[in-house]
Design an enzyme around this catalytic site. Sequence first.
Site, PDB file in Angstrom:
ATOM      1  N   MET A  42      12.154  30.984  65.191  1.00 48.35           N
ATOM      2  CA  MET A  42      10.764  31.256  64.827  1.00 48.35           C
ATOM      3  C   MET A  42      10.450  32.734  65.050  1.00 48.35           C
ATOM      4  O   MET A  42      10.296  33.183  66.188  1.00 48.35           O
ATOM      5  CB  MET A  42       9.826  30.365  65.646  1.00 48.35           C
ATOM      6  N   ALA A  43      10.357  33.472  63.967  1.00 46.99           N
ATOM      7  CA  ALA A  43      10.097  34.911  64.057  1.00 46.99           C
ATOM      8  C   ALA A  43       8.767  35.167  64.748  1.00 46.99           C
ATOM      9  O   ALA A  43       7.753  34.559  64.410  1.00 46.99           O
ATOM     10  CB  ALA A  43      10.100  35.534  62.663  1.00 46.99           C
ATOM     11  N   HIS A 224       6.735  29.534  57.888  1.00 47.47           N
ATOM     12  CA  HIS A 224       6.897  29.845  56.467  1.00 47.47           C
ATOM     13  C   HIS A 224       7.814  28.854  55.755  1.00 47.47           C
ATOM     14  O   HIS A 224       8.888  28.523  56.250  1.00 47.47           O
ATOM     15  CB  HIS A 224       7.432  31.261  56.298  1.00 47.47           C
ATOM     16  N   ALA A 270      14.286  19.070  59.352  1.00 43.20           N
ATOM     17  CA  ALA A 270      13.378  20.040  59.974  1.00 43.20           C
ATOM     18  C   ALA A 270      11.960  19.824  59.468  1.00 43.20           C
ATOM     19  O   ALA A 270      11.730  19.777  58.261  1.00 43.20           O
ATOM     20  CB  ALA A 270      13.834  21.464  59.663  1.00 43.20           C
ATOM     21  N   GLY A 271      11.026  19.673  60.402  1.00 39.27           N
ATOM     22  CA  GLY A 271       9.629  19.517  60.021  1.00 39.27           C
ATOM     23  C   GLY A 271       8.972  18.322  60.672  1.00 39.27           C
ATOM     24  O   GLY A 271       9.373  17.186  60.422  1.00 39.27           O
ATOM     25  N   GLY A 293      11.073  23.175  66.052  1.00 32.43           N
ATOM     26  CA  GLY A 293      10.381  24.433  66.282  1.00 32.43           C
ATOM     27  C   GLY A 293       9.048  24.268  66.983  1.00 32.43           C
ATOM     28  O   GLY A 293       8.850  24.737  68.100  1.00 32.43           O
ATOM     29  N   THR A 294       8.107  23.582  66.327  1.00 35.42           N
ATOM     30  CA  THR A 294       6.754  23.451  66.863  1.00 35.42           C
ATOM     31  C   THR A 294       6.737  22.901  68.285  1.00 35.42           C
ATOM     32  O   THR A 294       5.920  23.331  69.110  1.00 35.42           O
ATOM     33  CB  THR A 294       5.906  22.559  65.935  1.00 35.42           C
TER      34      THR A 294
END
Length: 404
Positions: A42-43, A224, A270-271, A293-294
């Site tokens: 995660m940028a 994104h 992913a998601g 990620g989240t």
Amino acid sequence: MYFLNQLIFQDVSVMSVDKREDMSRSFQKCLNLRYPIIQAPMAGVTTIEMAAKACIAGAIASLPLSHLDFRKVNDIEKLKLMVSQFRDQVADESLEGNLNLNFFCHDIVDKPTDLQTANWAKLYRKSMNVPIDMNEIKFDNGNVSFKAFEKENALQDFFQYLSDGFRPKIISFHFGHPSKSTIEYLQKIGILIFVTATSVREVRLLARLGINGIVCQGYEAGGHRGNFLVNDPKDDENLSTVQLVKRTVDELAEMKNKGLIHATPFVIAAGGIMDSKDISYMLSQQADAVQVGTAFLGCSESNASKNFSSPFTRETTTKMVNIISGKPARTISTPFIEKVIANFQGEELPPYGYMYSAFKQVRKKYPELANFILAGQGFQNVQSGITTDKKIETMGARLKIDGK
């Protein structure tokens, strides 16, 4: 490390469901992992500390590198320093290779026109109700594409570093894929290539390129959106993670049966994956691993942890917007986001990279007004203050694979 290619490229497309589910264990075994989990790159959020903790816990760690520009002499040294710090914190030679270096690989765009920048300034002045001096805003490209490095022959030092020095097990790409020659070179020296896909069309193209892993990014994912064959969001099918995983598995099986591909890449879900139940469900749907990620946003090593120190209300939602950075991104809905959406009338705005750079300058000056908090669906369940390794260990310990 070339042996990795031989282990990873297995004929899994025509396996039974039970055998296909064993691929999560194969993914773990081939990459020396405790869990079939990839910590998402995660940028702006991921730190070296987060990546090191993820690696130590038994997952694939990821470092986002979209801020590097290998056309600049010193940026290869920045990469070397990041990797060195990561290795020092992992402090285990048997684990330090469990790393994914992530690049953005979008199409190269032109510099913004005067009309585009003027439209942008008008939109932000109206949405924020503050004076924005355009003489203070620099429309620089803050996210240089990997394709620019290829086009300008700026990868020699990077390839030399990988060939002679440290080799991560994975190099991944978002917003698109590199050239066939780059893919083949990296695979030849023992590095696996993963690329994000958001549609079956993209899956089909990536499979023909012979990549090792497809990151199936569902519409619920935060950050994104990585689509690269759809330019207009209206043309995006917006597949959920589970639907994209299912259709990807079926598509790869059909391609293998028709002889269109020689080997089947790993399928990474992913998601919207927040806990062990979500992971177990994705594995039961024949995903080989998951990218999370989240769920890490509130971890103590996250650069975004301050945004999650206090819980959000259940009424708070997320929105997919493309008028902040220039590309579709899922963000928490805030008054700023709602005002920008309401005030946008379809005017032509600067392209991605340039527009995102301008926004970041405004955010730095007005941090309380210009908030763009990237997060996926389910963000209300983000835990605050937990460490990344503890989060992974908690998720991993509760995993159920093959009903066990």
